[in-house]
Design a protein around this motif. Structure first.
Motif, mmCIF file in Angstrom:
data_model
loop_
_atom_site.group_PDB
_atom_site.id
_atom_site.type_symbol
_atom_site.label_atom_id
_atom_site.label_comp_id
_atom_site.label_asym_id
_atom_site.label_seq_id
_atom_site.Cartn_x
_atom_site.Cartn_y
_atom_site.Cartn_z
ATOM 1 N N ARG A 214 0.911 -1.260 -0.007
ATOM 2 C CA ARG A 214 -0.107 -0.190 -0.083
ATOM 3 C C ARG A 214 1.110 1.287 0.002
ATOM 4 O O ARG A 214 0.464 2.213 -0.494
ATOM 5 N N TYR A 215 1.853 1.144 1.005
ATOM 6 C CA TYR A 215 2.715 2.436 0.994
ATOM 7 C C TYR A 215 4.253 2.068 1.299
ATOM 8 O O TYR A 215 4.567 0.895 1.872
ATOM 9 N N PHE B 146 -2.369 4.046 -5.618
ATOM 10 C CA PHE B 146 -1.968 4.817 -4.463
ATOM 11 C C PHE B 146 -2.897 5.927 -4.234
ATOM 12 O O PHE B 146 -3.241 6.133 -3.210
ATOM 13 N N ARG C 13 -5.354 6.559 -1.076
ATOM 14 C CA ARG C 13 -5.307 7.926 -0.351
ATOM 15 C C ARG C 13 -6.279 8.784 -0.122
ATOM 16 O O ARG C 13 -6.750 9.095 0.994
ATOM 17 N N ILE D 211 -4.848 5.424 3.218
ATOM 18 C CA ILE D 211 -3.321 5.644 3.320
ATOM 19 C C ILE D 211 -2.961 6.695 4.539
ATOM 20 O O ILE D 211 -3.524 7.725 4.043
#
Length: 384
Positions: free
Chosen positions: A260-261, A302, A306, A311
């Motif tokens: 995810r990040y 992404f 977000r 996120i």
């Protein structure tokens, strides 16, 4: 032989004393409450307290205590203690009846206590088996970090339940086992939510299409391509559409999850290419193949995550995803990349070029290790 007669004075004295002698004789024949019966009831009451009759047979024990208090009070009354031989001793009869009731209560307490112990033993055994199975399956798929500290909390509850069981505190053992069981159920739910895509036929079909594109590309262009399966932790090199070699790999420390990040320890899934080859002196690792992560698809996903609030605001998308060898013998886990042993990395490094396609998928069939682990946990939950 000489017969002597009492004097008149002595005769009169004996006649006056006769009622007292008669009274003493009758008193010696009077009936009292057997002391051993009172002591037996007192011991029985203490035993019922020690075996927690108030918990196992609350109504029956409350009646027993009420009657015992009443009878003990009557023991202080002399007219209740003494009965003449020709009088029925109802007080003693009541005491004996109360003792019989107390014995019956003690028997019922023992029965219910044994039943509670058996229930607690069975419950704990099933929870312990579920915890053992969960630990085994988590180890197999390397998904321990998905659950965080929950496994440790569950293990502590199970140990407490085992201690209470050994101490005879069956009710507390049952409560601890129930709490542990609920935690296990919650953990299975988390695993299914986080890793359920490995059993999702639509997702698996999409992964198959991705892998096929890479394999077909090698056949069309007469070159090499790499397919990495996260569930089985394998890297397969294809050339001219045919499998050349397969190596076991290690993923990021949280690699089984979907990336995810930056900093989440997950290994990304997608279609990439080798941007650069880094040899000795160009990387901290033995050798490294740098991938073009993040690509356009990764960036789009992404940004969507977000906007949806999935996120953390301070997190970035990250980068520097590589296929690399071992940095040193002490390093056993990578941070999100794909790691091979140095000898295998050396061979792979020589067989591929910049531009080689690299496809990373979760799994290529529904019988992958993660899906099987989740199915096994699901069956275990149904049994319990």
């Amino acid at each position: 032989m000489t017969v002597r007669f009492c004097s008149n004075r002595l005769r009169r004295t004996c006649l006056r004393a006769w009622p007292l002698v008669l009274a003493i004789g009758l008193w010696s024949c009077a009936q009292g409450v057997p002391q051993e019966l009172v002591e037996a009831l007192d011991r029985l009451d203490h035993e019922l307290v020690a075996h927690r009759a108030a918990e196992f047979t609350p109504d029956e024990y409350a009646q027993f205590v009420k009657r015992w208090i009443t009878l003990r009070g009557r023991l202080q009354s002399e007219e209740d203690l003494i009965r003449w031989p020709w009088e029925p001793n109802h007080f003693e009869t009541e005491l004996r009846q109360l003792r019989e009731e107390g014995v019956a209560i003690a028997s019922e307490v023992a029965r219910r206590r044994d039943l509670q112990r058996a229930t607690a033993e069975d419950k704990l055994a099933r929870v312990e088996q579920r915890l053992l199975t969960l630990n085994q399956k988590i180890s197999e798929i390397d998904g321990r970090l998905v659950l965080g500290n929950k496994l440790l909390e569950t293990d502590l509850l199970v140990k407490q339940a085992r201690t209470f069981l050994a101490e005879g505190q069956f009710d507390r053992s049952l409560r601890m086992s129930d709490l542990a069981g609920k935690l296990l159920l919650a953990q299975s739910t988390v695993l299914t939510a986080e890793l359920g895509r490995y059993a999702d036929e639509a997702r698996i079909e999409a992964w198959k299409i991705m892998a096929k594109r890479t394999i077909d590309w090698t056949k069309t262009h007469g070159t090499t391509g790499i397919v990495i399966g996260k569930a089985e932790r394998t890297l397969t090199l294809y050339k001219h559409g045919r499998k050349v070699l397969t190596y076991p790999v290690r993923l990021g420390y949280n690699g089984i999850r979907e990336k995810r990040y930056q900093g989440d320890g997950a290994t990304p899934e997608g279609e990439y290419r080798i941007l650069r080859k880094r040899g000795a002196g160009q990387t901290q690792f033995y050798r490294a193949l740098v991938l073009n992560y993040p690509n356009a698809h990764d960036r789009r996903r992404f940004q969507e995550a977000r906007k949806a609030g999935r996120i953390p605001g301070e997190r970035g998308i990250g980068g520097q995803i590589e296929i690399h060898g071992v940095e040193n013998e002490l390093m056993a886990q990578t941070l999100g990349c794909v790691m091979l042993d140095n000898q295998q990395m050396a061979k792979l490094f020589d067989l591929v070029e910049v531009g080689t396609p690299v496809t990373i998928v979760g799994a290529l069939n529904s019988h992958n290790s993660v899906a099987l682990a989740l199915a096994n946990l699901g069956e275990l939950e149904e049994e319990t």
